[in-house]
Design a protein around this motif. Structure first.
Motif, PDB file in Angstrom:
ATOM      1  N   ARG A 225       7.536  47.743 -82.499  1.00  0.00           N
ATOM      2  CA  ARG A 225       8.319  46.678 -82.954  1.00  0.00           C
ATOM      3  C   ARG A 225       9.901  46.858 -82.455  1.00  0.00           C
ATOM      4  O   ARG A 225      10.403  47.674 -82.711  1.00  0.00           O
ATOM      5  N   HIS A 226       9.991  45.736 -81.929  1.00  0.00           N
ATOM      6  CA  HIS A 226      11.303  45.659 -81.049  1.00  0.00           C
ATOM      7  C   HIS A 226      12.123  44.842 -81.735  1.00  0.00           C
ATOM      8  O   HIS A 226      11.704  43.473 -82.032  1.00  0.00           O
ATOM      9  N   PHE A 227      13.375  44.964 -82.381  1.00  0.00           N
ATOM     10  CA  PHE A 227      14.423  44.286 -83.200  1.00  0.00           C
ATOM     11  C   PHE A 227      15.420  44.245 -82.233  1.00  0.00           C
ATOM     12  O   PHE A 227      16.342  45.279 -81.952  1.00  0.00           O
ATOM     13  N   PRO A 228      15.542  43.012 -81.399  1.00  0.00           N
ATOM     14  CA  PRO A 228      17.031  42.620 -80.759  1.00  0.00           C
ATOM     15  C   PRO A 228      18.088  42.892 -81.965  1.00  0.00           C
ATOM     16  O   PRO A 228      17.941  42.354 -82.865  1.00  0.00           O
ATOM     17  N   GLY A 229      19.194  43.233 -81.188  1.00  0.00           N
ATOM     18  CA  GLY A 229      20.432  43.241 -82.266  1.00  0.00           C
ATOM     19  C   GLY A 229      21.722  43.513 -81.614  1.00  0.00           C
ATOM     20  O   GLY A 229      21.954  43.669 -80.434  1.00  0.00           O
ATOM     21  N   SER A 230      22.702  44.061 -82.513  1.00  0.00           N
ATOM     22  CA  SER A 230      23.900  44.205 -82.121  1.00  0.00           C
ATOM     23  C   SER A 230      23.838  45.677 -81.525  1.00  0.00           C
ATOM     24  O   SER A 230      22.632  46.396 -81.412  1.00  0.00           O
ATOM     25  N   LEU A 231      24.801  46.199 -80.733  1.00  0.00           N
ATOM     26  CA  LEU A 231      24.753  47.550 -80.234  1.00  0.00           C
ATOM     27  C   LEU A 231      26.412  48.209 -80.516  1.00  0.00           C
ATOM     28  O   LEU A 231      26.821  48.543 -79.703  1.00  0.00           O
ATOM     29  N   MET A 232      26.486  48.488 -81.652  1.00  0.00           N
ATOM     30  CA  MET A 232      27.668  48.896 -82.463  1.00  0.00           C
ATOM     31  C   MET A 232      27.556  50.606 -82.218  1.00  0.00           C
ATOM     32  O   MET A 232      26.124  50.874 -82.032  1.00  0.00           O
ATOM     33  N   SER A 233      28.527  51.051 -82.284  1.00  0.00           N
ATOM     34  CA  SER A 233      28.577  52.635 -82.392  1.00  0.00           C
ATOM     35  C   SER A 233      27.687  53.240 -83.504  1.00  0.00           C
ATOM     36  O   SER A 233      28.093  52.327 -84.618  1.00  0.00           O
ATOM     37  N   VAL A 234      26.999  54.251 -83.521  1.00  0.00           N
ATOM     38  CA  VAL A 234      26.387  54.909 -84.217  1.00  0.00           C
ATOM     39  C   VAL A 234      26.872  56.133 -84.546  1.00  0.00           C
ATOM     40  O   VAL A 234      26.074  56.939 -85.292  1.00  0.00           O
ATOM     41  N   SER A 235      27.951  56.254 -84.391  1.00  0.00           N
ATOM     42  CA  SER A 235      28.848  57.914 -84.566  1.00  0.00           C
ATOM     43  C   SER A 235      28.897  57.812 -86.115  1.00  0.00           C
ATOM     44  O   SER A 235      28.952  57.079 -86.793  1.00  0.00           O
ATOM     45  N   PRO A 236      28.853  59.253 -86.823  1.00  0.00           N
ATOM     46  CA  PRO A 236      29.157  59.181 -88.185  1.00  0.00           C
ATOM     47  C   PRO A 236      30.267  58.631 -88.853  1.00  0.00           C
ATOM     48  O   PRO A 236      30.316  58.101 -89.809  1.00  0.00           O
ATOM     49  N   SER A 237      31.287  58.448 -87.952  1.00  0.00           N
ATOM     50  CA  SER A 237      32.590  57.962 -88.593  1.00  0.00           C
ATOM     51  C   SER A 237      32.169  56.516 -88.759  1.00  0.00           C
ATOM     52  O   SER A 237      32.901  55.744 -89.588  1.00  0.00           O
ATOM     53  N   VAL A 238      31.704  55.756 -87.837  1.00  0.00           N
ATOM     54  CA  VAL A 238      31.543  54.300 -87.984  1.00  0.00           C
ATOM     55  C   VAL A 238      30.085  54.105 -88.925  1.00  0.00           C
ATOM     56  O   VAL A 238      30.306  53.072 -89.616  1.00  0.00           O
ATOM     57  N   ALA A 239      29.351  54.974 -89.151  1.00  0.00           N
ATOM     58  CA  ALA A 239      28.140  54.827 -89.991  1.00  0.00           C
ATOM     59  C   ALA A 239      28.868  54.916 -91.411  1.00  0.00           C
ATOM     60  O   ALA A 239      28.110  54.457 -92.414  1.00  0.00           O
ATOM     61  N   HIS A 240      29.922  55.470 -91.706  1.00  0.00           N
ATOM     62  CA  HIS A 240      30.192  55.786 -93.140  1.00  0.00           C
ATOM     63  C   HIS A 240      30.752  54.219 -93.631  1.00  0.00           C
ATOM     64  O   HIS A 240      30.876  54.214 -94.749  1.00  0.00           O
ATOM     65  N   TRP A 241      31.569  53.542 -92.745  1.00  0.00           N
ATOM     66  CA  TRP A 241      32.106  52.241 -93.104  1.00  0.00           C
ATOM     67  C   TRP A 241      31.428  51.082 -92.853  1.00  0.00           C
ATOM     68  O   TRP A 241      31.903  49.895 -93.189  1.00  0.00           O
ATOM     69  N   ILE A 242      30.195  51.183 -92.297  1.00  0.00           N
ATOM     70  CA  ILE A 242      29.301  49.889 -92.022  1.00  0.00           C
ATOM     71  C   ILE A 242      28.068  49.938 -92.687  1.00  0.00           C
ATOM     72  O   ILE A 242      27.128  50.715 -92.225  1.00  0.00           O
ATOM     73  N   LYS A 243      28.028  49.351 -93.799  1.00  0.00           N
ATOM     74  CA  LYS A 243      26.673  49.348 -94.494  1.00  0.00           C
ATOM     75  C   LYS A 243      25.563  48.748 -93.889  1.00  0.00           C
ATOM     76  O   LYS A 243      25.657  47.806 -93.432  1.00  0.00           O
ATOM     77  N   GLY A 244      24.220  49.548 -93.748  1.00  0.00           N
ATOM     78  CA  GLY A 244      23.195  48.821 -93.020  1.00  0.00           C
ATOM     79  C   GLY A 244      23.486  48.754 -91.363  1.00  0.00           C
ATOM     80  O   GLY A 244      22.830  47.899 -90.763  1.00  0.00           O
ATOM     81  N   LEU A 245      24.127  49.597 -90.888  1.00  0.00           N
ATOM     82  CA  LEU A 245      24.410  49.799 -89.601  1.00  0.00           C
ATOM     83  C   LEU A 245      23.188  49.600 -88.737  1.00  0.00           C
ATOM     84  O   LEU A 245      23.088  49.022 -87.733  1.00  0.00           O
ATOM     85  N   PHE A 246      22.336  50.775 -89.144  1.00  0.00           N
ATOM     86  CA  PHE A 246      20.986  50.801 -88.513  1.00  0.00           C
ATOM     87  C   PHE A 246      20.028  49.530 -88.357  1.00  0.00           C
ATOM     88  O   PHE A 246      19.261  49.204 -87.715  1.00  0.00           O
ATOM     89  N   CYS A 247      20.426  48.681 -89.518  1.00  0.00           N
ATOM     90  CA  CYS A 247      19.592  47.315 -89.495  1.00  0.00           C
ATOM     91  C   CYS A 247      20.214  46.339 -88.649  1.00  0.00           C
ATOM     92  O   CYS A 247      19.450  45.168 -88.355  1.00  0.00           O
ATOM     93  N   PHE A 248      21.583  46.587 -88.283  1.00  0.00           N
ATOM     94  CA  PHE A 248      22.015  45.498 -87.376  1.00  0.00           C
ATOM     95  C   PHE A 248      21.964  45.685 -85.983  1.00  0.00           C
ATOM     96  O   PHE A 248      21.708  45.072 -85.247  1.00  0.00           O
ATOM     97  N   ASN A 249      21.677  46.947 -85.711  1.00  0.00           N
ATOM     98  CA  ASN A 249      21.617  47.178 -84.259  1.00  0.00           C
ATOM     99  C   ASN A 249      20.117  47.020 -83.571  1.00  0.00           C
ATOM    100  O   ASN A 249      19.065  47.086 -84.242  1.00  0.00           O
TER     101      ASN A 249
END
Length: 368
Positions: A225-249
């Motif tokens: 299953r391929h989900f097109p989406g954003s390509l935001m950084s997934v570094s730990p610092s960004v993952a802390h302040w964007i909830k649901g980051l993995f669902c957006f990317n």
């Protein structure tokens, strides 16, 4: 002559302790009487600072999400494909090695002049002997990287980092129930036995890590299953302040079955990850110029009979899906990203890991 104090010194030293305690108590309780604001300048300052911080964080997330990361990643991908002149290769790669701590002694080809462009250098292969496979553990690391989070899935919510969760349904997409009984939660749709639970582990690949990912166990892949989406950084610092980051990317979810039931491996895209490759699926194309938000594309491997081969991977498709063996090469990223494993296992399953731990391909993840 020394100036006289308004009260004796011992009494003067004791007053602030009580005053500060009262102010902290008022702040922690979240309620302060309006009539006392003019008597509590410190509390007033802290209040406005907290409101300002929340507003700045909200604006920061909105601003970051508006950045055209997909366009930038495609441009970076094109730049990576530009052939470097021989005299420039060694200085460029040496700088990258120094910046991100790359261990070139593990590379199959250590000669820097061999890599024609940055893309080839990022996707360098490893010597076979440097990643021994743990044979005593049923589940091994799919990639080199850092353990961001792991544990049992609770209330159909998964933690991307400590304290920040995302919806399992948003991450995997809709599922068909394996039983005729109505399910009380999304997690129940995935479980094949009430004696089992769902578990997860997140591995973050930094830019200096080996960028290939491997099969963590013996299993059968039934669906991509391929989900097109954003390509935001997934570094730990960004993952802390964007909830649901993995669902957006953008992400590629491989789902199927292993010895205990449901199993999935998800490759999550990130900034400058121009492509996610799955060696046995040549129809997969990621980071395309146009996509519709919230859409996904499925490809079923069930009821197909053919042989497919990729770089470092020889997978066989039969009527049950793609058969993968533990340690087998599955795909690769362009630059670093994240791998998420979600799987069904007995309730007494336990990880043999620590948050923030560095791990390499083939090392054991559990004690089962």
């Amino acid at each position: 002559m020394e100036p006289r104090l308004p009260w004796p010194l011992p009494q003067r030293l004791q007053v602030p302790r009580l005053s500060i305690r009262r102010r902290l108590s008022a702040l922690s309780g979240g309620a302060c009487r309006p009539t006392t604001w003019r008597h509590q300048p410190i509390a007033l300052l802290c209040y406005f600072m907290s409101v300002s911080t929340i507003q700045q964080l909200t604006n920061r997330v909105a601003l970051y999400r508006s950045v055209p990361t997909r366009l930038l990643s495609r441009a970076w991908g094109r730049l990576n494909g530009v052939e470097l002149p021989n005299w420039l290769r060694r200085p460029v790669y040496t700088l990258y090695i120094w910046k991100f701590g790359v261990n070139m002694q593990e590379a199959a080809v250590e000669d820097l002049d061999h890599y024609r462009n940055l893309g080839e250098f990022f996707r360098r292969r490893l010597k076979p002997a440097v990643r021994p496979l743990c044979t005593s553990c049923c589940l091994t690391s799919p990639a080199d990287g850092m353990i961001l989070h792991f544990g049992r899935v609770k209330n159909s919510e998964v933690e991307q980092v400590k304290g920040v969760t995302y919806s399992l349904e948003s991450f995997l997409g809709p599922q068909r129930s394996q039983s005729n009984e109505p399910s009380s939660s999304f997690s129940d749709l995935l479980l094949s036995s009430p004696e089992n639970d769902l578990f997860h582990v997140v591995v973050y690949l930094s830019p200096g890590d080996y960028h290939g990912f491997h099969s963590p166990t013996d299993w059968r892949v039934e669906l991509r299953r391929h989900f097109p989406g954003s390509l935001m950084s997934v570094s730990p610092s960004v993952a802390h302040w964007i909830k649901g980051l993995f669902c957006f990317n953008e992400r590629v979810v491989l789902t199927g079955q292993w010895q205990h039931g449901f199993f999935s491996l998800t490759a999550v895209g990130a900034t400058n990850v121009g492509s996610i490759r799955v060696y046995f699926d040549r129809e997969l194309h990621t980071n395309t110029p146009h996509y519709s938000k919230g859409t996904f594309f499925d490809r079923s491997y069930v009821d197909q009979v053919l042989k497919v081969a990729g770089e470092g991977c020889v997978a066989s498709l039969n009527k049950g899906g793609v058969v993968l063996h533990k340690g087998e090469a599955v795909g690769e990223f362009n630059l670093g990203s994240t791998i998420v494993l979600l799987f069904e296992a007995p309730k007494d399953f336990s990880f043999n890991l620590q948050p923030g731990q560095r791990i390499r391909v083939g090392e054991g993840l559990c004690s089962l």
